[in-house]
Design an enzyme around this catalytic site. Structure first.
Site, PDB file in Angstrom:
ATOM      1  N   ARG A   1     -24.946  40.189 -37.318  1.00 39.63           N
ATOM      2  CA  ARG A   1     -25.987  39.655 -38.215  1.00 39.63           C
ATOM      3  C   ARG A   1     -25.403  38.940 -39.439  1.00 39.63           C
ATOM      4  O   ARG A   1     -25.956  39.016 -40.542  1.00 39.63           O
ATOM      5  CB  ARG A   1     -26.914  40.785 -38.710  1.00 39.63           C
TER       6      ARG A   1
ATOM      7  N   SER B   1     -36.525  43.817 -37.653  1.00 40.68           N
ATOM      8  CA  SER B   1     -35.740  44.880 -38.302  1.00 40.68           C
ATOM      9  C   SER B   1     -35.603  44.588 -39.791  1.00 40.68           C
ATOM     10  O   SER B   1     -35.176  43.495 -40.171  1.00 40.68           O
ATOM     11  CB  SER B   1     -34.331  44.943 -37.707  1.00 40.68           C
TER      12      SER B   1
ATOM     13  N   GLU C   1     -31.553  43.631 -43.683  1.00 33.21           N
ATOM     14  CA  GLU C   1     -31.277  42.506 -42.794  1.00 33.21           C
ATOM     15  C   GLU C   1     -32.016  41.267 -43.289  1.00 33.21           C
ATOM     16  O   GLU C   1     -31.587  40.136 -43.091  1.00 33.21           O
ATOM     17  CB  GLU C   1     -31.724  42.838 -41.361  1.00 33.21           C
TER      18      GLU C   1
HETATM   19  N1  EPU Z   1     -34.275  54.652 -32.211  1.00 36.45           N
HETATM   20  C1  EPU Z   1     -34.827  55.739 -32.858  1.00 36.45           C
HETATM   21  N2  EPU Z   1     -36.052  55.598 -33.456  1.00 36.45           N
HETATM   22  C2  EPU Z   1     -36.744  54.439 -33.406  1.00 36.45           C
HETATM   23  C3  EPU Z   1     -36.200  53.339 -32.705  1.00 36.45           C
HETATM   24  C4  EPU Z   1     -34.946  53.449 -32.136  1.00 36.45           C
HETATM   25  O1  EPU Z   1     -34.255  56.790 -32.926  1.00 36.45           O
HETATM   26  O2  EPU Z   1     -37.836  54.378 -33.998  1.00 36.45           O
HETATM   27  C5  EPU Z   1     -32.917  54.792 -31.622  1.00 36.45           C
HETATM   28  C6  EPU Z   1     -32.997  55.095 -30.154  1.00 36.45           C
HETATM   29  O3  EPU Z   1     -32.036  56.063 -29.852  1.00 36.45           O
HETATM   30  C7  EPU Z   1     -32.639  53.798 -29.479  1.00 36.45           C
HETATM   31  C8  EPU Z   1     -31.669  53.180 -30.480  1.00 36.45           C
HETATM   32  O4  EPU Z   1     -32.162  53.609 -31.767  1.00 36.45           O
HETATM   33  O5  EPU Z   1     -32.050  54.027 -28.250  1.00 36.45           O
HETATM   34  C9  EPU Z   1     -31.652  51.674 -30.428  1.00 36.45           C
HETATM   35  O6  EPU Z   1     -32.979  51.180 -30.556  1.00 36.45           O
HETATM   36  P1  EPU Z   1     -33.362  49.673 -30.173  1.00 36.45           P
HETATM   37  O7  EPU Z   1     -32.914  49.349 -28.804  1.00 36.45           O
HETATM   38  O8  EPU Z   1     -34.801  49.462 -30.489  1.00 36.45           O
HETATM   39  O9  EPU Z   1     -32.445  48.812 -31.139  1.00 36.45           O
HETATM   40  P2  EPU Z   1     -32.274  48.804 -32.707  1.00 36.45           P
HETATM   41  O10 EPU Z   1     -30.836  49.079 -33.002  1.00 36.45           O
HETATM   42  O11 EPU Z   1     -33.247  49.663 -33.394  1.00 36.45           O
HETATM   43  C10 EPU Z   1     -31.564  46.280 -32.659  1.00 36.45           C
HETATM   44  C11 EPU Z   1     -31.862  45.007 -33.412  1.00 36.45           C
HETATM   45  C12 EPU Z   1     -33.195  44.424 -32.955  1.00 36.45           C
HETATM   46  C13 EPU Z   1     -33.113  44.161 -31.460  1.00 36.45           C
HETATM   47  C14 EPU Z   1     -32.784  45.471 -30.735  1.00 36.45           C
HETATM   48  C15 EPU Z   1     -32.549  45.268 -29.263  1.00 36.45           C
HETATM   49  C16 EPU Z   1     -30.762  45.239 -35.545  1.00 36.45           C
HETATM   50  C17 EPU Z   1     -30.922  45.411 -37.018  1.00 36.45           C
HETATM   51  N3  EPU Z   1     -31.875  45.261 -34.836  1.00 36.45           N
HETATM   52  O12 EPU Z   1     -32.561  47.232 -33.024  1.00 36.45           O
HETATM   53  O13 EPU Z   1     -33.365  43.194 -33.616  1.00 36.45           O
HETATM   54  O14 EPU Z   1     -34.321  43.619 -30.965  1.00 36.45           O
HETATM   55  O15 EPU Z   1     -31.557  46.025 -31.271  1.00 36.45           O
HETATM   56  O16 EPU Z   1     -31.329  44.667 -29.054  1.00 36.45           O
HETATM   57  O17 EPU Z   1     -29.632  45.059 -35.075  1.00 36.45           O
HETATM   58  C18 EPU Z   1     -34.341  42.091 -35.499  1.00 36.45           C
HETATM   59  O18 EPU Z   1     -33.199  41.756 -35.815  1.00 36.45           O
HETATM   60  O19 EPU Z   1     -35.351  41.758 -36.187  1.00 36.45           O
HETATM   61  C19 EPU Z   1     -34.539  42.908 -34.314  1.00 36.45           C
HETATM   62  C20 EPU Z   1     -35.732  43.351 -33.931  1.00 36.45           C
END
Ligand code: EPU
Length: 336
Positions: free
Chosen positions: A162, A236, A332
């Site tokens: 990012r 995010s 972010e």
């Molecule tokens: N999780 C939780 N609680 C929640 C959501 C997620 O505990 O409410 C944990 C779960 O264990 C899950 C892990 O976090 O397996 C990862 O969750 P997720 O796949 O939703 O990914 P994220 O790390 O929360 C990132 C990006 C998103 C992107 C997703 C999918 C960042 C800051 N965010 O989210 O990007 O869509 O991965 O690749 O890196 C954005 O940048 O606006 C965005 C939505």
């Protein structure tokens, strides 16, 4: 070039925050950027794309340059690849669909990301195992100070999670266009992300195509993330923190369930959503701003929150995460 005065920015940001801007200059043609730059105070300039990663917390007295240039062109191709040049004002998801319609692969994991093309390299957009840096060949930009055009190679963009040179050197460059290298092999897919793997097997897809991957990504996103057209948000709000392995080991000992991902031997990315959820924020609302009930990393505007209300909620979240885990969350999104 269109100059508008004293307008409300509500429809120019996905948080749907009302904020006045004194002067907004809309650029529909690159050639007019130099003219626009020569007519304003460069110290007082904010560049706006899709507004899907921006939180306005006050009225804006600076000039806003709204980049609205369109155009997608295949500039080179061979048997295996096509090099596509896209102007900064194109809608990102429109470009993904454009590529899929032509069986061009590489950006399908980045389906449904809101925003415009110009923002893609600034924050190295990423989702479901892909980042724009994986296929970006060049960024064409203009240096604001000198009004000179400059082409950045992938390495010169200094991409990381990012982040890029454009984010580090904020407000020094205006991105005009990007060139990406897409693949002509519609079965060359990236299914490394756990959620995608699970969906492929659940749906018994034996030889997934780029269109299948895009459809699965859309399905996963719709399950977890609020649609900004229906519930105002900017995706995010925070980045996932990256800890050195010794700090990670210390947290991991106390919280063995913490979702984590080793980037290399010495750096570990941990889930910010999980940290926020552990602090009992999921689904909570204060003054019209809420932590989304399906993705704790997303803050939504229920309709009447101000930018300050959203900022205050985010600051409260940061404080509880520091108090409980001693981990500092970084935003972010851009706060103005
Ligand atoms: N999780 C939780 N609680 C929640 C959501 C997620 O505990 O409410 C944990 C779960 O264990 C899950 C892990 O976090 O397996 C990862 O969750 P997720 O796949 O939703 O990914 P994220 O790390 O929360 C990132 C990006 C998103 C992107 C997703 C999918 C960042 C800051 N965010 O989210 O990007 O869509 O991965 O690749 O890196 C954005 O940048 O606006 C965005 C939505």
């Amino acid at each position: 070039m269109i100059i508008s005065q004293n307008i409300d920015l509500k429809r120019f940001n996905s948080f749907c925050i009302s904020a006045k801007v004194r002067n907004m200059i809309t650029i529909n043609d690159d050639k007019l950027i130099t003219q626009a730059l020569s007519s304003i105070d460069l110290e007082e300039l904010i560049i706006l794309g899709g507004g899907s990663n921006t939180l306005f917390t006050k009225d804006i007295y600076e000039n806003i340059l709204f980049i609205n240039t369109s155009g997608i062109e295949i500039i080179k191709e061979d048997k295996h690849n096509a090099w596509v040049k896209i102007n900064a004002g194109e809608n990102w998801d429109y470009v993904v669909e454009w590529a899929l319609d032509r069986d061009l692969g590489g950006i399908e994991n980045l389906s449904l990301i809101p925003g415009k093309v110009g923002a893609a390299p600034i924050q190295n957009i990423g989702a479901y195992g892909s980042e724009i840096k994986d296929l970006l060949e060049e960024v064409q930009a203009i240096e604001i100070k000198s009004c000179q055009k400059k082409t950045f190679s992938n390495a010169e963009c200094q991409f990381s999670y990012r982040n890029s040179i454009f984010k580090e050197k904020k407000n020094q460059y205006i991105i005009l266009s990007i060139t990406i290298k897409l693949s002509r092999n519609k079965h060359k897919i990236n299914s490394s992300y756990q959620d995608i793997k699970a969906e492929i097997s659940k749906n018994n897809i034996s030889k997934p195509s780029i269109r299948d991957i895009s459809n699965l990504v859309k399905k996963i996103r719709r399950q977890k993330l609020p649609n900004p057209d229906k519930l105002a948000n900017a995706g995010s709000f925070f980045k996932n923190p990256i800890l050195c392995s010794s700090s990670f080991e210390a947290v991991h000992k106390l919280y063995p369930d913490i979702p984590h991902f080793y980037l290399d031997e010495s750096n570990v990315k941990i889930s910010a959503a999980w940290l926020i959820e552990q602090c009992q924020w999921k689904g909570k609302s204060i003054n019209g701003a809420s932590v989304h009930n399906r993705q704790a990393l997303v803050i939504v505007n229920n309709g009447n929150a101000s930018g300050r209300n959203i900022l205050e909620l985010s600051q409260k979240i940061k404080k509880t995460v520091i108090d409980k885990f001693n981990i500092k969350l970084e935003e972010e999104i851009n706060i103005l």
